[in-house]
Design a protein around this motif. Sequence first.
Motif, PDB file in Angstrom:
ATOM      1  N   TRP A 126      26.489  38.593 112.786  1.00 39.86           N
ATOM      2  CA  TRP A 126      25.155  38.727 112.733  1.00 39.86           C
ATOM      3  C   TRP A 126      24.251  39.001 111.710  1.00 39.86           C
ATOM      4  O   TRP A 126      24.448  40.842 111.982  1.00 39.86           O
ATOM      5  N   VAL A 127      23.747  38.864 110.864  1.00 44.42           N
ATOM      6  CA  VAL A 127      23.018  40.384 110.032  1.00 44.42           C
ATOM      7  C   VAL A 127      21.465  40.580 110.200  1.00 44.42           C
ATOM      8  O   VAL A 127      20.329  39.397 110.455  1.00 44.42           O
ATOM      9  N   MET A 128      21.613  41.464 110.288  1.00 48.60           N
ATOM     10  CA  MET A 128      20.010  42.706 110.398  1.00 48.60           C
ATOM     11  C   MET A 128      20.090  43.257 109.030  1.00 48.60           C
ATOM     12  O   MET A 128      19.694  44.336 109.081  1.00 48.60           O
ATOM     13  N   VAL A 129      19.538  42.861 107.990  1.00 54.16           N
ATOM     14  CA  VAL A 129      19.498  43.437 106.774  1.00 54.16           C
ATOM     15  C   VAL A 129      18.492  42.893 106.090  1.00 54.16           C
ATOM     16  O   VAL A 129      17.026  41.948 106.663  1.00 54.16           O
ATOM     17  N   PRO A 130      17.441  43.879 105.328  1.00 54.17           N
ATOM     18  CA  PRO A 130      16.194  43.230 104.367  1.00 54.17           C
ATOM     19  C   PRO A 130      16.403  42.001 104.389  1.00 54.17           C
ATOM     20  O   PRO A 130      17.058  41.465 103.526  1.00 54.17           O
ATOM     21  N   ALA A 131      15.126  41.101 104.399  1.00 50.15           N
ATOM     22  CA  ALA A 131      14.282  39.662 103.702  1.00 50.15           C
ATOM     23  C   ALA A 131      14.980  39.664 102.074  1.00 50.15           C
ATOM     24  O   ALA A 131      14.767  40.713 101.679  1.00 50.15           O
ATOM     25  N   GLN A 167      20.552  37.368 100.595  1.00 49.20           N
ATOM     26  CA  GLN A 167      21.647  36.299 100.663  1.00 49.20           C
ATOM     27  C   GLN A 167      22.455  37.109  99.717  1.00 49.20           C
ATOM     28  O   GLN A 167      23.298  35.901  99.732  1.00 49.20           O
ATOM     29  N   ALA A 168      22.576  38.310  99.166  1.00 49.48           N
ATOM     30  CA  ALA A 168      23.704  39.163  98.541  1.00 49.48           C
ATOM     31  C   ALA A 168      24.862  39.258  99.796  1.00 49.48           C
ATOM     32  O   ALA A 168      25.725  38.544 100.229  1.00 49.48           O
ATOM     33  N   THR A 169      24.826  39.615 101.150  1.00 48.98           N
ATOM     34  CA  THR A 169      25.240  39.436 102.128  1.00 48.98           C
ATOM     35  C   THR A 169      25.930  38.039 102.688  1.00 48.98           C
ATOM     36  O   THR A 169      26.945  37.737 102.798  1.00 48.98           O
ATOM     37  N   ILE A 170      24.827  37.177 102.904  1.00 51.41           N
ATOM     38  CA  ILE A 170      24.968  35.538 103.824  1.00 51.41           C
ATOM     39  C   ILE A 170      26.191  34.961 102.290  1.00 51.41           C
ATOM     40  O   ILE A 170      27.451  34.943 102.782  1.00 51.41           O
ATOM     41  N   ASP A 171      26.196  35.589 100.874  1.00 52.00           N
ATOM     42  CA  ASP A 171      27.303  34.883  99.567  1.00 52.00           C
ATOM     43  C   ASP A 171      28.369  35.631 100.009  1.00 52.00           C
ATOM     44  O   ASP A 171      29.298  34.773  99.972  1.00 52.00           O
ATOM     45  N   GLU A 172      28.254  36.558 100.862  1.00 49.88           N
ATOM     46  CA  GLU A 172      29.766  37.278 100.547  1.00 49.88           C
ATOM     47  C   GLU A 172      30.441  37.080 102.112  1.00 49.88           C
ATOM     48  O   GLU A 172      31.238  37.103 101.762  1.00 49.88           O
ATOM     49  N   LEU A 173      29.686  36.590 102.302  1.00 50.10           N
ATOM     50  CA  LEU A 173      30.361  36.603 104.666  1.00 50.10           C
ATOM     51  C   LEU A 173      30.404  35.078 104.038  1.00 50.10           C
ATOM     52  O   LEU A 173      31.970  34.878 104.504  1.00 50.10           O
ATOM     53  N   GLY A 222      33.887  27.006 111.181  1.00 48.47           N
ATOM     54  CA  GLY A 222      33.437  27.061 112.594  1.00 48.47           C
ATOM     55  C   GLY A 222      33.593  27.828 113.015  1.00 48.47           C
ATOM     56  O   GLY A 222      32.621  28.137 113.702  1.00 48.47           O
ATOM     57  N   ASP A 223      33.432  29.383 112.607  1.00 53.39           N
ATOM     58  CA  ASP A 223      32.306  30.391 112.334  1.00 53.39           C
ATOM     59  C   ASP A 223      30.578  30.438 111.769  1.00 53.39           C
ATOM     60  O   ASP A 223      30.468  29.219 111.785  1.00 53.39           O
ATOM     61  N   VAL A 224      30.044  31.460 112.511  1.00 60.77           N
ATOM     62  CA  VAL A 224      28.527  30.838 112.447  1.00 60.77           C
ATOM     63  C   VAL A 224      28.350  32.710 112.139  1.00 60.77           C
ATOM     64  O   VAL A 224      28.408  33.283 112.229  1.00 60.77           O
ATOM     65  N   VAL A 225      27.082  32.353 111.077  1.00 58.14           N
ATOM     66  CA  VAL A 225      25.977  33.346 110.553  1.00 58.14           C
ATOM     67  C   VAL A 225      25.228  33.404 111.166  1.00 58.14           C
ATOM     68  O   VAL A 225      24.503  32.255 111.379  1.00 58.14           O
ATOM     69  N   VAL A 226      24.869  33.529 111.899  1.00 57.37           N
ATOM     70  CA  VAL A 226      22.855  34.275 112.502  1.00 57.37           C
ATOM     71  C   VAL A 226      22.726  35.252 111.607  1.00 57.37           C
ATOM     72  O   VAL A 226      22.586  36.576 111.450  1.00 57.37           O
ATOM     73  N   ASP A 227      20.871  34.891 111.209  1.00 59.25           N
ATOM     74  CA  ASP A 227      20.563  35.626 110.582  1.00 59.25           C
ATOM     75  C   ASP A 227      18.738  35.524 110.798  1.00 59.25           C
ATOM     76  O   ASP A 227      18.343  34.483 111.251  1.00 59.25           O
TER      77      ASP A 227
END
Length: 83
Positions: free
Chosen positions: A55-60, A65-71, A78-83
């Motif tokens: 679960w990503v709770m960083v500023p919009a 985007q940088a966090t999701i790109d790294e993840l 099959g892994d899940v990212v919740v933004d």
Amino acid sequence: MELGLVGLGKMGGNMRERIRRAGHTVIGYDRNPDLADVHSLEELVGSLQAPRVVWVMVPAGAPTQATIDELAGLLDEGDVVVD
């Protein structure tokens, strides 16, 4: 339930504690090492069992985007990212 939580500021830090009090496992990462359970996103992902939920709770915007790109480079199909 087990999840990774990225961003432990006021909202994220409070969410981590509430989710833990509900009996779930939360592994938190924050750029501030005083708040973090782990020291990198790589360590966060390695601490979670597959399939992983992060679960990503960083500023919009750019920080999200940088966090999701790294993840994206660390997580598996099959892994899940919740933004």
